[in-house]
Write an enzyme that holds these catalytic residues in place. Structure first.
Site, PDB file in Angstrom:
ATOM      1  N   VAL A 144       0.388  -1.814   0.278  1.00 53.67           N
ATOM      2  CA  VAL A 144       0.008  -0.156  -0.190  1.00 53.67           C
ATOM      3  C   VAL A 144       1.345   1.113   0.023  1.00 53.67           C
ATOM      4  CG1 VAL A 144      -1.805  -0.519   0.608  1.00 53.67           C
ATOM      5  CG2 VAL A 144      -0.772   0.038   2.416  1.00 53.67           C
TER       6      VAL A 144
ATOM      7  N   SER B 239      -7.005   3.124  16.452  1.00 53.80           N
ATOM      8  CA  SER B 239      -6.738   2.536  17.304  1.00 53.80           C
ATOM      9  C   SER B 239      -7.059   3.455  17.797  1.00 53.80           C
ATOM     10  CB  SER B 239      -5.275   2.643  17.388  1.00 53.80           C
ATOM     11  OG  SER B 239      -4.760   1.919  18.537  1.00 53.80           O
TER      12      SER B 239
ATOM     13  N   TYR C 123       2.394   6.330  15.495  1.00 51.44           N
ATOM     14  CA  TYR C 123       1.847   4.972  15.582  1.00 51.44           C
ATOM     15  C   TYR C 123       0.007   6.181  15.937  1.00 51.44           C
ATOM     16  CZ  TYR C 123      -1.439   0.945  16.070  1.00 51.44           C
ATOM     17  OH  TYR C 123      -2.598   0.405  15.646  1.00 51.44           O
ATOM     18  N   ALA C 124       0.677   6.679  16.661  1.00 53.28           N
ATOM     19  CA  ALA C 124      -0.838   7.717  17.301  1.00 53.28           C
ATOM     20  C   ALA C 124      -0.581   9.226  16.867  1.00 53.28           C
ATOM     21  CB  ALA C 124      -0.100   8.024  18.707  1.00 53.28           C
ATOM     22  N   ALA C 125      -0.127   9.335  15.794  1.00 58.24           N
ATOM     23  CA  ALA C 125      -0.291  10.670  15.151  1.00 58.24           C
ATOM     24  C   ALA C 125      -1.083  10.572  13.790  1.00 58.24           C
ATOM     25  CB  ALA C 125       0.984  11.959  14.449  1.00 58.24           C
TER      26      ALA C 125
ATOM     27  N   ILE D 248      -5.440  -6.278  20.839  1.00 60.74           N
ATOM     28  CA  ILE D 248      -5.606  -8.577  20.111  1.00 60.74           C
ATOM     29  C   ILE D 248      -4.764  -8.527  20.083  1.00 60.74           C
ATOM     30  CG2 ILE D 248      -7.083  -8.033  17.730  1.00 60.74           C
ATOM     31  CD1 ILE D 248      -8.706  -6.103  19.672  1.00 60.74           C
TER      32      ILE D 248
HETATM   33  P1  NDP Z   1      -0.072  -7.357  12.125  1.00 66.33           P
HETATM   34  O1  NDP Z   1       1.001  -6.937  12.189  1.00 66.33           O
HETATM   35  O2  NDP Z   1      -0.740  -8.695  12.721  1.00 66.33           O
HETATM   36  O3  NDP Z   1      -0.456  -7.224  10.725  1.00 66.33           O
HETATM   37  C1  NDP Z   1      -0.621  -6.625   9.883  1.00 66.33           C
HETATM   38  C2  NDP Z   1      -0.846  -7.102   7.996  1.00 66.33           C
HETATM   39  O4  NDP Z   1      -0.423  -5.800   6.798  1.00 66.33           O
HETATM   40  C3  NDP Z   1      -0.335  -8.313   7.687  1.00 66.33           C
HETATM   41  O5  NDP Z   1      -1.139  -8.484   6.969  1.00 66.33           O
HETATM   42  C4  NDP Z   1       0.570  -7.211   6.573  1.00 66.33           C
HETATM   43  O6  NDP Z   1       0.692  -8.357   5.334  1.00 66.33           O
HETATM   44  C5  NDP Z   1      -0.526  -5.960   6.451  1.00 66.33           C
HETATM   45  N1  NDP Z   1       0.260  -4.605   5.674  1.00 66.33           N
HETATM   46  C6  NDP Z   1       1.507  -4.068   6.597  1.00 66.33           C
HETATM   47  N2  NDP Z   1       2.136  -3.822   6.100  1.00 66.33           N
HETATM   48  C7  NDP Z   1       1.564  -3.372   5.091  1.00 66.33           C
HETATM   49  C8  NDP Z   1       1.985  -2.948   3.172  1.00 66.33           C
HETATM   50  N3  NDP Z   1       2.953  -1.759   3.473  1.00 66.33           N
HETATM   51  N4  NDP Z   1       0.720  -3.128   1.960  1.00 66.33           N
HETATM   52  C9  NDP Z   1       0.930  -3.938   2.737  1.00 66.33           C
HETATM   53  N5  NDP Z   1      -0.140  -4.987   3.607  1.00 66.33           N
HETATM   54  C10 NDP Z   1       1.089  -4.149   4.019  1.00 66.33           C
HETATM   55  O7  NDP Z   1      -1.312  -6.213  12.470  1.00 66.33           O
HETATM   56  P2  NDP Z   1      -2.768  -6.067  12.850  1.00 66.33           P
HETATM   57  O8  NDP Z   1      -3.576  -7.280  12.215  1.00 66.33           O
HETATM   58  O9  NDP Z   1      -2.582  -6.192  14.923  1.00 66.33           O
HETATM   59  O10 NDP Z   1      -3.121  -4.981  12.910  1.00 66.33           O
HETATM   60  C11 NDP Z   1      -3.866  -4.642  11.869  1.00 66.33           C
HETATM   61  C12 NDP Z   1      -4.812  -3.526  11.663  1.00 66.33           C
HETATM   62  O11 NDP Z   1      -5.547  -3.161  13.188  1.00 66.33           O
HETATM   63  C13 NDP Z   1      -3.790  -2.118  12.105  1.00 66.33           C
HETATM   64  O12 NDP Z   1      -3.850  -0.712  11.315  1.00 66.33           O
HETATM   65  C14 NDP Z   1      -3.581  -1.885  13.115  1.00 66.33           C
HETATM   66  O13 NDP Z   1      -3.186  -0.641  13.686  1.00 66.33           O
HETATM   67  C15 NDP Z   1      -5.006  -2.458  13.539  1.00 66.33           C
HETATM   68  N6  NDP Z   1      -4.650  -1.863  15.468  1.00 66.33           N
HETATM   69  C16 NDP Z   1      -3.740  -3.008  15.883  1.00 66.33           C
HETATM   70  C17 NDP Z   1      -4.228  -3.781  17.155  1.00 66.33           C
HETATM   71  C18 NDP Z   1      -3.792  -4.967  18.155  1.00 66.33           C
HETATM   72  O14 NDP Z   1      -3.571  -5.231  18.859  1.00 66.33           O
HETATM   73  N7  NDP Z   1      -2.967  -5.623  17.186  1.00 66.33           N
HETATM   74  C19 NDP Z   1      -4.867  -2.327  17.874  1.00 66.33           C
HETATM   75  C20 NDP Z   1      -5.690  -1.337  17.639  1.00 66.33           C
HETATM   76  C21 NDP Z   1      -5.335  -1.414  16.145  1.00 66.33           C
HETATM   77  P3  NDP Z   1       2.344  -8.207   4.942  1.00 66.33           P
HETATM   78  O15 NDP Z   1       3.133  -7.996   6.217  1.00 66.33           O
HETATM   79  O16 NDP Z   1       2.025  -9.743   3.342  1.00 66.33           O
HETATM   80  O17 NDP Z   1       2.235  -6.997   4.253  1.00 66.33           O
END
Ligand code: NDP
Length: 267
Positions: A79, A157, A170-172, A203
């Protein structure tokens, strides 16, 4: 006081099964190969949607689509390559049909005391969590507006709302997402395109495990700050996403739904 007869006349009885259904809908979920994004994809396929998941790691996407079944497809996409996003939307729409639901889930975090965060660190987080979210939303929204139908979800978040140490960038980025939701919801609502956020608490995913690993005591502090006394599961976010994308939420736009075991009651 209105008559009972009049009340029943106003109310069109629909079954919960149909109002929460995503049957026939096409959903694009970024970062759907693992973590929260995978469970959003799973819940959405259970609700009847065809999902297209994206990410950078092809093997993770392959495994995820195999597990999700025949209603799931993947496209390898980073992305942060903003110039690729219009093409991504065109390819998906040409192959699977118009995108009804966009879930901006892909995101990254980094834990450092604020004074150690470099400009490059800050840019990296903002670029992934904010710039890319806007660019992909813009690419998808054009078609949704033309079709006068669509639902856009941002995974925000609770870090957008509370001062959690060592996540300044991240917060920003997530505060920026929250602001964006309100403006886009206001601009798009006349076209029947809704824009909402989900604000997860703690989570259980790799992101959370990585964040906690540098500070073992943090796990206990996080639990103590969570009124329900437990961490959330990715599926808890998945079902909230199904709800917000469905007809059941047809009068909800510009909202941010906390799914956090009560963290938002206050620290
Ligand atoms: P993970 O790190 O477990 O998963 C992140 C996912 O995003 C992966 O599938 C990764 O796939 C994908 N990703 C990361 N960078 C890119 C990129 N540049 N292009 C495409 N895909 C990308 O994170 P979570 O599942 O925990 O988080 C998911 C969302 O939830 C995030 O936005 C996070 O900020 C938010 N969130 C999570 C919390 C938590 O406690 N877990 C709390 C609050 C919010 P790949 O590596 O294959 O690119």
């Amino acid at each position: 006081m209105r008559e009972k007869e009049q009340l029943t006349e106003d109310f069109t009885l629909v079954s919960p099964r149909s109002v929460f259904s995503l049957e026939g809908k096409i959903a694009l979920i970024t970062g759907g190969g693992s973590g929260i994004g995978y469970d959003i994809a799973q819940c959405m396929t259970h609700a009847g949607a065809t999902v297209i998941i994206t990410g950078r790691r092809e093997h993770a996407l392959q495994e995820a689509t195999a597990a999700l079944g025949k209603s799931a497809h993947y496209v390898v996409n980073d992305v942060t390559e903003l110039d690729s996003l219009e093409g991504l939307v065109e390819t998906i729409e040409a192959t699977y049909g118009p995108i009804d639901i966009l879930v901006n889930n892909a995101g990254i975090n980094m834990k450092k005391p604020a004074l150690e965060v470099t400009d490059a660190d800050f840019d990296r987080i903002i670029h992934t969590n904010l710039n890319a979210v806007f660019a992909l939303t813009r690419a998808c929204a054009k078609g949704m507006i033309a079709r006068q139908s669509g639902s856009i979800l941002m995974i925000s978040s609770m870090a957008a709302y509370y001062g959690i140490d060592r996540v300044v960038a991240y917060a920003a980025s997530k505060s920026g997402v929250e602001g964006m939701v309100k403006v886009l919801a206001s601009e798009f609502s006349k076209y029947n395109v809704r824009v909402n956020a989900i604000a997860p608490g703690f989570i259980e995913t790799n992101m959370m495990k990585t964040a906690m690993s540098s500070d073992p005591d943090r796990m206990n502090r996080a639990l103590n700050r969570t009124p329900m006394g437990k961490f959330g599961k990715p599926q808890d976010i998945g079902w909230a996403a199904v709800f917000l994308a469905s007809e059941a939420a047809c009068y909800i736009t510009g909202a941010s739904l906390p799914v956090d075991g009560g963290n938002s009651i206050g620290f």
